[in-house]
Write a protein that holds these residues in place. Structure first.
Motif, mmCIF file in Angstrom:
data_model
loop_
_atom_site.group_PDB
_atom_site.id
_atom_site.type_symbol
_atom_site.label_atom_id
_atom_site.label_comp_id
_atom_site.label_asym_id
_atom_site.label_seq_id
_atom_site.Cartn_x
_atom_site.Cartn_y
_atom_site.Cartn_z
ATOM 1 N N GLU A 245 43.736 3.457 36.181
ATOM 2 C CA GLU A 245 42.544 3.580 35.337
ATOM 3 C C GLU A 245 42.280 5.040 34.973
ATOM 4 O OE1 GLU A 245 38.332 2.906 36.870
ATOM 5 O OE2 GLU A 245 38.735 1.019 35.813
ATOM 6 N N GLU A 246 42.475 5.930 35.935
ATOM 7 C CA GLU A 246 42.287 7.360 35.651
ATOM 8 C C GLU A 246 43.325 7.867 34.659
ATOM 9 O OE1 GLU A 246 42.463 9.060 39.521
ATOM 10 O OE2 GLU A 246 40.495 8.275 40.131
ATOM 11 N N LEU A 247 44.569 7.393 34.798
ATOM 12 C CA LEU A 247 45.606 7.787 33.846
ATOM 13 C C LEU A 247 45.301 7.225 32.458
ATOM 14 C CD1 LEU A 247 48.257 9.124 33.125
ATOM 15 C CD2 LEU A 247 49.475 7.153 34.096
ATOM 16 N N GLU A 248 44.790 6.013 32.411
ATOM 17 C CA GLU A 248 44.385 5.418 31.131
ATOM 18 C C GLU A 248 43.343 6.298 30.436
ATOM 19 O OE1 GLU A 248 42.664 1.051 29.905
ATOM 20 O OE2 GLU A 248 41.562 2.174 31.434
ATOM 21 N N THR A 249 42.333 6.741 31.178
ATOM 22 C CA THR A 249 41.284 7.598 30.617
ATOM 23 C C THR A 249 41.859 8.928 30.144
ATOM 24 O OG1 THR A 249 39.623 6.579 32.046
ATOM 25 C CG2 THR A 249 39.088 8.734 31.112
ATOM 26 N N GLU A 250 42.736 9.516 30.954
ATOM 27 C CA GLU A 250 43.339 10.793 30.592
ATOM 28 C C GLU A 250 44.216 10.653 29.356
ATOM 29 O OE1 GLU A 250 46.361 13.785 30.309
ATOM 30 O OE2 GLU A 250 46.802 11.800 31.138
ATOM 31 N N ARG A 251 44.948 9.540 29.249
ATOM 32 C CA ARG A 251 45.816 9.331 28.090
ATOM 33 C C ARG A 251 45.007 9.124 26.811
ATOM 34 N NH1 ARG A 251 50.644 7.663 27.441
ATOM 35 N NH2 ARG A 251 50.069 5.670 26.446
ATOM 36 N N ALA A 252 43.844 8.498 26.936
ATOM 37 C CA ALA A 252 42.989 8.289 25.761
ATOM 38 C C ALA A 252 42.554 9.619 25.161
ATOM 39 C CB ALA A 252 41.773 7.451 26.138
ATOM 40 N N GLU A 253 42.401 10.639 25.999
ATOM 41 C CA GLU A 253 42.021 11.972 25.508
ATOM 42 C C GLU A 253 43.226 12.770 25.033
ATOM 43 O OE1 GLU A 253 39.002 13.289 25.103
ATOM 44 O OE2 GLU A 253 38.188 11.327 25.632
ATOM 45 N N ARG A 254 44.353 12.605 25.713
ATOM 46 C CA ARG A 254 45.526 13.435 25.442
ATOM 47 C C ARG A 254 46.383 12.906 24.301
ATOM 48 N NH1 ARG A 254 50.385 12.479 27.942
ATOM 49 N NH2 ARG A 254 49.323 11.444 29.684
ATOM 50 N N VAL A 255 46.580 11.605 24.244
ATOM 51 C CA VAL A 255 47.472 11.002 23.255
ATOM 52 C C VAL A 255 46.625 10.566 22.065
ATOM 53 C CG1 VAL A 255 49.194 9.226 22.809
ATOM 54 C CG2 VAL A 255 48.997 10.223 25.110
ATOM 55 N N HIS A 257 46.058 9.744 17.804
ATOM 56 C CA HIS A 257 46.687 9.266 16.585
ATOM 57 C C HIS A 257 45.582 9.044 15.561
ATOM 58 C CE1 HIS A 257 48.870 6.782 13.703
ATOM 59 N NE2 HIS A 257 50.000 7.032 14.347
ATOM 60 N N PRO A 258 45.757 9.546 14.332
ATOM 61 C CA PRO A 258 44.662 9.471 13.361
ATOM 62 C C PRO A 258 44.224 8.058 13.002
ATOM 63 C CG PRO A 258 46.705 10.215 12.314
ATOM 64 C CD PRO A 258 46.922 10.271 13.790
ATOM 65 N N LEU A 259 45.110 7.062 13.148
ATOM 66 C CA LEU A 259 44.749 5.695 12.796
ATOM 67 C C LEU A 259 44.086 4.945 13.941
ATOM 68 C CD1 LEU A 259 47.834 4.543 10.675
ATOM 69 C CD2 LEU A 259 45.694 5.578 9.914
ATOM 70 N N TYR A 260 43.893 5.622 15.082
ATOM 71 C CA TYR A 260 43.306 4.962 16.252
ATOM 72 C C TYR A 260 42.009 5.627 16.714
ATOM 73 C CZ TYR A 260 47.479 2.094 16.706
ATOM 74 O OH TYR A 260 48.480 1.172 16.472
ATOM 75 N N GLU A 261 41.442 6.469 15.866
ATOM 76 C CA GLU A 261 40.229 7.172 16.259
ATOM 77 C C GLU A 261 39.047 6.230 16.450
ATOM 78 O OE1 GLU A 261 40.056 10.332 17.141
ATOM 79 O OE2 GLU A 261 42.209 10.461 16.796
ATOM 80 N N GLN A 262 39.102 5.024 15.863
ATOM 81 C CA GLN A 262 37.982 4.090 15.997
ATOM 82 C C GLN A 262 37.927 3.426 17.364
ATOM 83 O OE1 GLN A 262 40.788 3.453 14.337
ATOM 84 N NE2 GLN A 262 41.176 1.271 14.018
ATOM 85 N N PHE A 263 38.993 3.610 18.168
ATOM 86 C CA PHE A 263 39.041 2.983 19.487
ATOM 87 C C PHE A 263 38.707 4.010 20.565
ATOM 88 C CE2 PHE A 263 42.238 0.572 16.973
ATOM 89 C CZ PHE A 263 41.646 -0.678 17.045
ATOM 90 N N SER A 264 37.703 3.711 21.395
ATOM 91 C CA SER A 264 37.392 4.608 22.509
ATOM 92 C C SER A 264 38.459 4.531 23.591
ATOM 93 C CB SER A 264 36.019 4.252 23.106
ATOM 94 O OG SER A 264 36.008 2.912 23.576
ATOM 95 N N ASN A 265 39.158 3.407 23.662
ATOM 96 C CA ASN A 265 40.232 3.221 24.638
ATOM 97 C C ASN A 265 41.469 2.725 23.881
ATOM 98 O OD1 ASN A 265 41.736 2.854 26.968
ATOM 99 N ND2 ASN A 265 40.739 0.946 27.528
ATOM 100 N N PRO A 266 42.185 3.622 23.207
ATOM 101 C CA PRO A 266 43.236 3.185 22.286
ATOM 102 C C PRO A 266 44.492 2.648 22.956
ATOM 103 C CG PRO A 266 43.183 5.574 22.407
ATOM 104 C CD PRO A 266 42.012 5.088 23.200
ATOM 105 N N TRP A 267 44.775 3.057 24.196
ATOM 106 C CA TRP A 267 46.018 2.640 24.859
ATOM 107 C C TRP A 267 45.654 1.931 26.173
ATOM 108 C CZ3 TRP A 267 47.473 4.085 20.468
ATOM 109 C CH2 TRP A 267 47.200 5.353 19.957
ATOM 110 N N PRO A 268 45.065 0.740 26.078
ATOM 111 C CA PRO A 268 44.482 0.110 27.259
ATOM 112 C C PRO A 268 45.505 -0.337 28.298
ATOM 113 C CG PRO A 268 44.416 -1.374 25.378
ATOM 114 C CD PRO A 268 44.868 -0.056 24.860
ATOM 115 N N VAL A 269 45.049 -0.318 29.540
ATOM 116 C CA VAL A 269 45.818 -0.841 30.672
ATOM 117 C C VAL A 269 45.075 -2.055 31.199
ATOM 118 C CG1 VAL A 269 46.721 -0.360 32.968
ATOM 119 C CG2 VAL A 269 46.659 1.458 31.249
#
Length: 423
Positions: A245-255, A257-269
């Motif tokens: 879960e912590e890695l998921e949160t960190e990846r949401a900030e680090r990774v 993509h301009p087409l995914y800005e509408q998602f607060s959690n773009p790469w969910p686990v």
């Protein structure tokens, strides 16, 4: 009346029959034989193919063991219409899938495979059945878009081909589409594709990938009355879950993509299943969990896998028990690679022009957190855009419905897009 909506009554009849087939759990054959017969009656040249499990086992997204890829008795079918000089214009594929996810009838108000027409408070007409949104109605829309152009061919100055596809096994990784991407069933090249998944009439040019992993953790059993003599797997699993879960949160900030800005959690686990212990009066000594991990466009499944393997390794290193009894974390099922089409590709810009002509205002491309068969086209070098009627929030849900007016609009746009590409 435009070229597509004149088929409204025929499309309703087609959809009612199509939705009546139970195409869950590999049961596509009867529906596909029916579709193939309809395609022939509409004047299309017809094609049929069945995936080869041994061939798919060489595909990086599928299991290495052919026995784990269910292909038997699961044909994919297509119809082809040619216009003018077929070699002087592009070949455009209009793609949909025939398979649907299972439906728990106890959660439905109606029989999932007995379509029901309805009307919402705003007056919009709906049809409810499993596959209404995801995506038999979208598949039917593609078929009738191709039919509308073929029937009007004498009045149009077009060159090229239209291919309408109803493929099998999309919900299991895209069995039919992947097979066609690896070994084309057609004697011609394909130049562009529109995949009519439910996008609420919005163009999707980027789809997310996913990594499927199975975690196994060992503890030590003991009688519940002396539970301190055992080693419960649950605290260990919770530390692993929190690390993911912590890695998921960190990846949401680090990774980004301009087409995914509408998602607060773009790469969910998502930890989708957890099975632990064997008896209430025993300390749980083993745990198995299945995890789905999002992969961003521009990443690889392998690179994301390495990140989560490393996060698990850190948890193991901090635990004396886990260091002595290391968990396993292995792939299972099908992996989805992310995919992205250049927004300036002709199929995208032409679709946007057709949307604008139809009065649709939301024409800017977006990215989605799900995967689709579009990725198989993209990885084969065929630009693909996902665009179709229906709301993804209806997919896989009880009482799955689609608004009919949206179906007609999607059909108008897809027909116009294809016509423009072949002009």
């Amino acid at each position: 009346m435009n070229r597509f909506t004149r088929y409204d009554d025929d499309l309703r009849t087609f959809v009612e029959s199509f939705l009546g087939f139970d195409t869950t759990d590999g049961g596509e054959r009867d529906a596909q034989e029916w579709v193939l017969d309809r395609l022939a009656s509409f004047g299309f040249d017809t094609y049929e193919w069945t995936a080869d499990a041994e061939r798919l086992a060489t595909h990086p997204e599928f299991p290495d063991d052919p026995d784990e890829i269910p292909v038997a008795d699961r044909p994919s079918v297509a119809g082809v219409a040619e216009f003018g000089d077929p070699e002087a214009g592009p070949t455009v594929v209009l793609n949909g899938h025939v398979d649907v996810v299972p439906a728990d009838e106890t959660l439905w108000d109606t029989d999932p495979f007995d379509p029901v027409w309805g009307e919402r408070e705003d007056g919009s007409v709906t049809i409810t059945a499993r596959g209404a949104a995801d995506m038999k109605v979208g598949t039917a829309t593609c078929i009738f878009a191709g039919r509308a152009l073929a029937d009007a061919a004498d009045d149009l100055d077009l060159n090229g081909r239209v291919v309408v596809e109803s493929v099998a096994g999309e919900e299991e990784g895209g069995i039919g589409a992947a097979s066609a991407a690896m070994d084309s069933p057609y004697p011609f090249e394909r130049d562009a594709a529109i995949v009519a998944e439910p996008t609420s009439l919005t163009p999707v040019t980027a789809t997310e990938g996913s990594l499927m992993k199975r975690l196994h953790v060992d503890g030590r059993s003991a009688h519940a009355a002396r539970r301190w003599n055992g080693e419960s797997v649950l605290p260990h699993f919770e530390r692993i879950r929190r690390a993911f879960e912590e890695l998921e949160t960190e990846r949401a900030e680090r990774v980004r993509h301009p087409l995914y800005e509408q998602f607060s959690n773009p790469w969910p686990v998502n930890v989708g299943t957890v099975h632990a212990g064997s008896w209430a009066s025993s300390v749980p000594a083993s745990l198995d969990a299945e995890v789905r991990i999002g992969v961003a466009p521009g990443e690889t499944v392998e690179s994301v896998e390495a990140e989560f393997d490393a996060a698990l390794g850190d948890v193991v290193a901090d635990s004396e028990w886990l260091s002595a009894h290391p968990p396993t974390f292995e792939r299972f099922s099908v992996q989805f690679s992310p995919a992205e089409t250049d927004p300036d590709a002709a199929v995208v810009t032409t679709l946007r022009d057709a949307m604008d002509a139809a009065g649709l205002s939301e024409t800017d491309p977006i990215g989605e957190t799900y995967g689709a068969d579009s990725r198989h086209f993209v990885h084969a070098g065929i630009p693909a855009v996902v665009f179709g009627p229906g709301d993804i929030d209806e997919a896989h849900f009880p009482n799955e419905s689609i608004v009919w007016e949206e179906v007609l609009t999607a059909g108008e746009v897809i027909t116009d897009t294809t016509c423009r590409l072949l002009s």
